[in-house]
Design an enzyme around this catalytic site. Structure first.
Site, PDB file in Angstrom:
ATOM      1  N   GLU A  29       0.837  -1.201   0.000  1.00 36.43           N
ATOM      2  CA  GLU A  29       0.000   0.000   0.000  1.00 36.43           C
ATOM      3  C   GLU A  29       0.871   1.250   0.000  1.00 36.43           C
ATOM      4  O   GLU A  29       1.746   1.388   0.866  1.00 36.43           O
ATOM      5  CB  GLU A  29      -0.904  -0.011   1.246  1.00 36.43           C
ATOM      6  CG  GLU A  29      -1.900  -1.163   1.212  1.00 36.43           C
ATOM      7  CD  GLU A  29      -2.353  -1.636   2.598  1.00 36.43           C
ATOM      8  OE1 GLU A  29      -2.134  -0.920   3.579  1.00 36.43           O
ATOM      9  OE2 GLU A  29      -2.907  -2.742   2.668  1.00 36.43           O
ATOM     10  N   GLU A  70      -4.694  -6.303   2.599  1.00 35.02           N
ATOM     11  CA  GLU A  70      -3.540  -7.053   3.099  1.00 35.02           C
ATOM     12  C   GLU A  70      -3.566  -8.539   2.741  1.00 35.02           C
ATOM     13  O   GLU A  70      -2.525  -9.120   2.431  1.00 35.02           O
ATOM     14  CB  GLU A  70      -3.398  -6.895   4.614  1.00 35.02           C
ATOM     15  CG  GLU A  70      -2.852  -5.547   5.050  1.00 35.02           C
ATOM     16  CD  GLU A  70      -3.912  -4.469   5.136  1.00 35.02           C
ATOM     17  OE1 GLU A  70      -5.102  -4.813   5.026  1.00 35.02           O
ATOM     18  OE2 GLU A  70      -3.565  -3.289   5.297  1.00 35.02           O
ATOM     19  N   PHE A  93       1.922  -1.640   8.834  1.00 32.37           N
ATOM     20  CA  PHE A  93       2.036  -1.794  10.290  1.00 32.37           C
ATOM     21  C   PHE A  93       1.770  -3.260  10.644  1.00 32.37           C
ATOM     22  O   PHE A  93       0.804  -3.836  10.162  1.00 32.37           O
ATOM     23  CB  PHE A  93       1.026  -0.901  11.019  1.00 32.37           C
ATOM     24  CG  PHE A  93       1.338   0.562  10.904  1.00 32.37           C
ATOM     25  CD1 PHE A  93       2.135   1.199  11.851  1.00 32.37           C
ATOM     26  CD2 PHE A  93       0.870   1.303   9.836  1.00 32.37           C
ATOM     27  CE1 PHE A  93       2.435   2.549  11.739  1.00 32.37           C
ATOM     28  CE2 PHE A  93       1.170   2.654   9.711  1.00 32.37           C
ATOM     29  CZ  PHE A  93       1.954   3.280  10.663  1.00 32.37           C
ATOM     30  N   ASP A  95       0.571  -4.558  13.035  1.00 33.39           N
ATOM     31  CA  ASP A  95      -0.732  -4.755  13.676  1.00 33.39           C
ATOM     32  C   ASP A  95      -1.791  -5.233  12.680  1.00 33.39           C
ATOM     33  O   ASP A  95      -2.776  -5.841  13.069  1.00 33.39           O
ATOM     34  CB  ASP A  95      -1.180  -3.433  14.301  1.00 33.39           C
ATOM     35  CG  ASP A  95      -0.063  -2.779  15.088  1.00 33.39           C
ATOM     36  OD1 ASP A  95      -0.115  -2.809  16.312  1.00 33.39           O
ATOM     37  OD2 ASP A  95       0.896  -2.257  14.459  1.00 33.39           O
ATOM     38  N   PHE A  96      -1.582  -4.950  11.402  1.00 33.92           N
ATOM     39  CA  PHE A  96      -2.561  -5.346  10.384  1.00 33.92           C
ATOM     40  C   PHE A  96      -2.469  -6.833  10.049  1.00 33.92           C
ATOM     41  O   PHE A  96      -3.232  -7.349   9.239  1.00 33.92           O
ATOM     42  CB  PHE A  96      -2.404  -4.518   9.093  1.00 33.92           C
ATOM     43  CG  PHE A  96      -2.423  -3.029   9.304  1.00 33.92           C
ATOM     44  CD1 PHE A  96      -2.895  -2.469  10.495  1.00 33.92           C
ATOM     45  CD2 PHE A  96      -1.966  -2.178   8.310  1.00 33.92           C
ATOM     46  CE1 PHE A  96      -2.902  -1.091  10.688  1.00 33.92           C
ATOM     47  CE2 PHE A  96      -1.972  -0.799   8.487  1.00 33.92           C
ATOM     48  CZ  PHE A  96      -2.439  -0.255   9.675  1.00 33.92           C
ATOM     49  N   HIS A 139      -1.435   0.344  16.239  1.00 33.68           N
ATOM     50  CA  HIS A 139      -0.333   0.721  15.346  1.00 33.68           C
ATOM     51  C   HIS A 139       1.018   0.679  16.056  1.00 33.68           C
ATOM     52  O   HIS A 139       1.964   1.320  15.612  1.00 33.68           O
ATOM     53  CB  HIS A 139      -0.528   2.131  14.785  1.00 33.68           C
ATOM     54  CG  HIS A 139      -1.494   2.229  13.653  1.00 33.68           C
ATOM     55  ND1 HIS A 139      -2.858   2.165  13.828  1.00 33.68           N
ATOM     56  CD2 HIS A 139      -1.311   2.385  12.315  1.00 33.68           C
ATOM     57  CE1 HIS A 139      -3.462   2.293  12.659  1.00 33.68           C
ATOM     58  NE2 HIS A 139      -2.547   2.423  11.720  1.00 33.68           N
TER      59      HIS A 139
END
Lengths: 340, 321, 367
Positions: A29, A70, A93, A95-96, A139
């Site tokens: 992205e 993702e 990140f 976290d994703f 994040h």
């Protein structure tokens, strides 16, 4: 030797390998940013500017901006890797991870074993980890233990610019899926970084300082903190051996055990959550294979078992501080530490 | 498009081989000779074969937990597959994958996939390789109606359109996701329409009719090979067995189960080609005999193959570690 | 008022920024003769001994043992015996006031890296000093121009000194010329000499660089030839060292390998190991070293032969890589000098003495 930032070092590694091997692509992205917009192309160059300039050199066919998707990014990268490309996919990140767990853990990580050794998945997933920017719970995590837990993945955590370039080049040339975790607080740190390409082998710890009194094992951004503590303690005559494993999978167990054999004392500093984490893993390693050498219980310095908070003072309290690291070292040395 | 005799024979041969393979796997499983759990493809043969007859070893497919038919249609060796399903040495995945993970990368078979919706993003990746390298190949994702509901599949379709990749999404709508019916679980009236909503040409075809699948696949694959980007095909077909071997299928009515038998795509194919005089019954009988022998041999080979050495437990996790 | 001389932290080589005063050899009040060993200075690479450039009396030791100071910082004051203490104090105070500027001035006139293109390869070299005659320094296997850090400053006082990074090393291209043979490398060095217009040079080569220097001397005019622990045809090369150096990938392994180079294992610092390891990780280095290892083996296998021109050969007495020749000779017209307390790196381990021998040979005063 030119000094470069961690960000530049990563950019150079991508540049070196894209120039050397045209099967290397980067996908993610806003890797370039600006596709489909009315303004500038390469507007972002990655959300924190790490991939800036690559699209100008290698074109949109090899520097691929994706939608925010993702699962498709990770799956496409895994599928491309198993059919002849060397993709470097960006998970922005870490976290994703939650939304693309399957493609990384069930797909990419397992192809080789599940398909009887015939698959080769030279995939690199770059992702940002870590707290320190008030980005809060979704994040700021350091999820390296989750990846480290999965057989089939290699996990890399560069703590400085020199290592970042050499480890990323190794990751791209490696034939296994590699999770490359960049700490967002390190992007502006500098080190001497050669202009040429070089590869740092995985599973080889760096001895950041050498000493006989206590071993500290620290990862990623915690290495600099532990180093500052080691320098501070040196003034009191305490000699710290600071080990940066650089990769959590494979892990240089030998370096850690050999050091503890000499020092008899171990402090592990990690930014991951404490339960089932890296600190616990290293402590277990030494407890099971180096117990006879231990002169004191292993000390672990980690955040509390909470999500990462937003307020700057809470976030500062969340992260292992120099004071907590120093107190842990003094405690394993048998010194009484005044209550905080 | 009029098919020549060798193509017709080959189409029938692959469909028959799948059917015999599945019927025999069921029998072996019921005798307790196959570990794990197995999902049979019988009844859907025209879909796998109608698509894969257009593909070479350089084209890719991704498959599902119900993947034996796709493997055979793509040219995987049935003996290697049978050994794999039996968990034996010499299996296509050395006995480490089993029924749900059979892959043969040399044949462009990227793997059966035990995660519903697992393969579409991977197939998009294979299509990305093809496009990046400027090759004239394609990548086909076989997914079910169940997989059509997964977010991964939506993401894969969108990315394939965004990057204009040579990917084909084949949705084998066999009426059930496990034991839940399509009329309940798929919110849209048509999976093909939903795929079209992502911005690609999409068609629905009758999966009992080999010729209908073959023609739709020809068009989609041709488009992908010539830079026209992705397409979707919804193939409506009938699962002859339950979700897994041993599934009592209480969720299906007696009438439906009878219709499944009557709508057998192999029988329909045989009737059509002999009725139109394009093939003779003896030609097809010879194929039947050939396939029966091939599967019997495969079972014998699998049964007599040794189990994998325990050394295999820890090998091939990594290329190097 | 009597003249006072500042003794400062030396800058040995381009990368040295600071040094640690390891130990004083002399005490306050001691008389100092030219060339006397004054102190041991620890650099990030190796320990080296600082020698006096001019005679006098050591009036004040400013730096304490164990103290780390930037290059150019005042470490001691030399002058006439009996100089007034106040004058010394005033000198120290005024020196400290100007010290930062002095460092900048040093950097302006400090040696610099330059590059040259020869036969499609980029070669890097460090250049220092000026003079009518040029000294060309050629390092050994796995080394670089930095290996000359302790002697080049000395030689640069009255010569133009060029320390070349051989192909496959340092900042030069990692590809070797031609098929990487000794003749190909020598031809490249000749091309470098011609391309840079160096004319007839004084050749100084160490180890494999000695073999290159000898081949260069065989085919172009050279003013003198100095060989330090040279790899000469038929020599007793320690092949295990070449193999182990080439193979070593971990710091601990490499440290052990590097200790074989020196008489005193303690001399190998962490930074030196780290630098070599970083060099070895660069693309192309593994291939270059593998090829040069073969070339070195071939030279050792060849029939013994005298150098192409009379040479001074300098050996550390404890050299475990290429031991001093058993007969004490390398050929007619050449001389062998043995340096005590040194292994394979006399120019680093006993730099002052080695530099003196090199200077003598360059001046035509060879024993």
């Amino acid at each position: 030797m030119p000094r470069k930032t961690y960000r530049q070092a990563i950019n150079e590694a991508l540049d070196c390998e894209m120039a050397r091997d045209d099967t290397v692509i980067v996908i993610g992205e806003d890797i370039a940013g600006g596709a489909g917009g009315s303004g500038e192309d390469d507007a972002y160059g990655g959300v924190l500017g790490v991939t800036k300039g690559l699209v100008g050199k290698y074109g949109r066919a090899r520097v691929i901006d994706t939608p925010i998707t993702e699962s498709a990014i990770m799956g496409a990268a895994a599928g491309a890797a198993s059919t002849g490309l060397r993709p470097v996919a960006e998970l922005m990140f870490v976290d994703f991870l939650g939304v693309c767990f399957d493609q990384i853990f069930n797909q990419a990580a397992k192809f080789r074993y599940m398909f009887g050794g015939k698959a080769r998945t030279p995939l690199v997933i770059r992702s940002m980890i870590g707290a320190g920017m008030s980005a809060a719970a979704q994040h700021s995590q350091a999820l390296h233990p989750i990846f480290t837990h999965i057989p089939g993945l290699k996990v890399v955590m560069p703590s400085n610019a020199y290592d970042a370039k050499g480890l990323l080049i190794q990751a791209i040339r490696d034939d296994d899926p590699v999770i490359f975790l960049e700490h967002k607080a390190l992007y502006d740190t500098q080190a001497e970084v050669p202009d040429e390409a070089y590869a740092i082998p995985f599973g080889e710890a760096e001895f950041v300082t050498e000493g006989d009194d206590v071993t500290i094992v620290a990862f990623s951004a915690m290495v600099a903190r532990a180093k500052a503590v080691a320098e501070e303690l040196e003034r009191d005559g305490i000699e710290v051996e600071l080990i940066d494993p650089r990769t959590t999978s494979p892990l240089d167990e030998e370096a850690i055990l050999e050091s503890v054999e000499r020092t008899g004392r171990l402090v592990v500093v990690d930014e991951g959550s404490p339960r089932c984490g890296m600190a616990a893993d290293i402590a277990a390693l030494v407890a099971s294979k180096g117990f006879a050498h231990l002169k004191a219980p292993v000390a672990m310095v980690t955040p509390p078992h909470t999500p990462v908070p937003f307020a700057p003072n809470l976030e500062a309290a969340y992260l292992p501080s120099n004071e907590r690291i120093a107190a842990a070292v003094r405690s394993v040395l048998g010194e009484t530490v005044p209550a905080e | 498009m009029q098919l020549d005799r060798p193509t017709l024979i080959e189409a029938y041969r692959r469909m028959r081989l799948i059917r015999d393979f599945e019927d025999n796997v069921q029998a072996q499983f019921e005798q307790g000779r196959i570990p794990g759990f197995v999902h049979l493809y019988a009844g859907q043969e025209a879909s796998a074969v109608g698509v894969c007859l257009h593909l070479s070893d350089e084209d890719y497919i991704g498959s599902t937990h119900r993947g034996h038919g796709h493997c055979i249609a793509k040219g995987c060796d049935v003996t290697g597959m049978m050994k794999e399903i039996f968990g034996r040495e010499g299996g296509l995945c050395r006995g480490k994958g089993g029924s749900m993970h059979i892959a043969d990368l040399d044949k462009g078979m990227l793997g059966a996939n035990a995660i519903v919706g697992g393969n579409p993003p991977l197939v998009v990746g294979a299509a990305l390789t093809v496009k990046t390298k400027g090759l004239p190949h394609v990548a086909v994702s076989f997914t079910g109606d169940g997989g059509s509901n997964q977010g991964t599949t939506f993401e894969a379709m969108n990315l394939a359109v965004v990057l204009n990749l040579p990917a084909i999404f084949v949705f084998e709508n066999n009426g059930y996701g496990e034991g839940t019916g399509v009329s309940y679980a798929v919110g849209a009236d048509s999976i093909a329409d939903r795929a079209a909503g992502f911005g690609m040409p999409a068609k629905a075809v009758d999966g009992r009719d080999f010729f209908a699948v073959f023609e739709a696949a020809r068009e989609a694959i041709e488009r992908a090979r010539t830079g026209g980007g992705p397409s979707a095909i919804e193939v409506t077909c009938m699962r002859q067995h339950g979700h897994f071997i041993g599934d009592a299928q209480a969720y299906r009515s007696r009438e439906e189960l009878e219709r499944v038998r009557a709508d057998d795509p192999l029988r329909l194919f045989r009737e059509r080609v002999t009725g139109e005089g394009r093939l003779d019954a003896p030609d097809l009988d010879a194929v039947d005999a050939e396939c029966a022998k091939a599967i019997a041999d495969a079972i014998e080979a699998a049964e007599s193959a040794p189990v994998p050495s325990e050394d295999e437990l820890t090998t091939d996790v990594y290329v190097s570690y | 008022m009597a003249e006072l001389t500042a003794l400062t932290m030396p800058k040995w080589g381009l990368s040295m920024e600071e040094g640690t005063l390891a130990s004083w050899h002399l005490a306050e009040g001691d008389a100092v003769s030219e060339g006397a060993e004054i102190a041991d200075i620890e650099t990030s690479k190796l320990l080296n001994t600082l020698e006096a450039r001019s005679p006098g009396t050591l009036l004040r030791l400013v730096a304490q043992e164990g103290e780390t100071l930037p290059c150019g910082a005042l470490i001691a004051v030399l002058g006439e015996a009996g100089t007034d203490a106040e004058a010394v104090e005033a000198f120290i105070a005024s020196f400290e006031a100007v010290e930062p500027d002095a460092t900048e001035a040093d950097e302006a006139s400090a040696p610099a890296f330059r590059t040259a293109e020869v036969d499609g390869l980029t070669l890097r070299y460090a250049e220092a000093g000026a003079g009518a005659e040029t000294v060309l320094l050629l390092h050994g296997f796995g080394g670089d121009s930095g290996n000359w850090m302790f002697v080049s400053e000395d030689l640069a006082r009255d010569h133009r000194v060029i320390a070349l990074d051989l192909p496959g090393h340092g900042g030069s291209d990692k590809a070797l010329p031609g098929d990487g043979s000794l003749e190909d490398i020598a031809a490249l060095v000749r091309g470098f000499i011609a391309g840079e217009g160096l004319g007839a040079v004084h050749l100084v080569g160490h180890s494999v660089g000695g073999a290159v220097a000898e081949r260069v001397a065989a085919s172009c005019e050279a003013r003198s030839l100095t060989l330090i622990a040279p790899l000469l045809p038929g020599c007793a090369l320690n092949r295990a060292y070449i193999a182990d150096f080439t193979e070593a990938k971990r710091k601990r392994e490499l440290r052990e390998v590097l200790t074989r180079l020196v008489a005193d294992a303690e001399a190998i610092s962490r930074d030196m190991v780290e630098d070599v390891l970083r060099y070895k990780r660069l693309d192309g280095v593994a291939e270059a070293l593998a090829r040069l290892g073969e070339v070195a083996g071939d030279i050792a296998d060849a029939d013994p032969r005298a150098p192409a021109m009379p040479a001074l050969a300098i050996w550390g007495e404890a050299d475990r890589i290429i031991p001093p020749p058993s007969g004490g000779k390398v050929g007619k017209g050449s001389t062998v000098e043995i340096v005590a307390g040194a292994g394979h790196l006399p120019h680093l381990e006993r730099a002052a003495e080695t530099a003196r021998l090199v200077r003598a040979n360059i001046a035509g005063e060879r024993p």
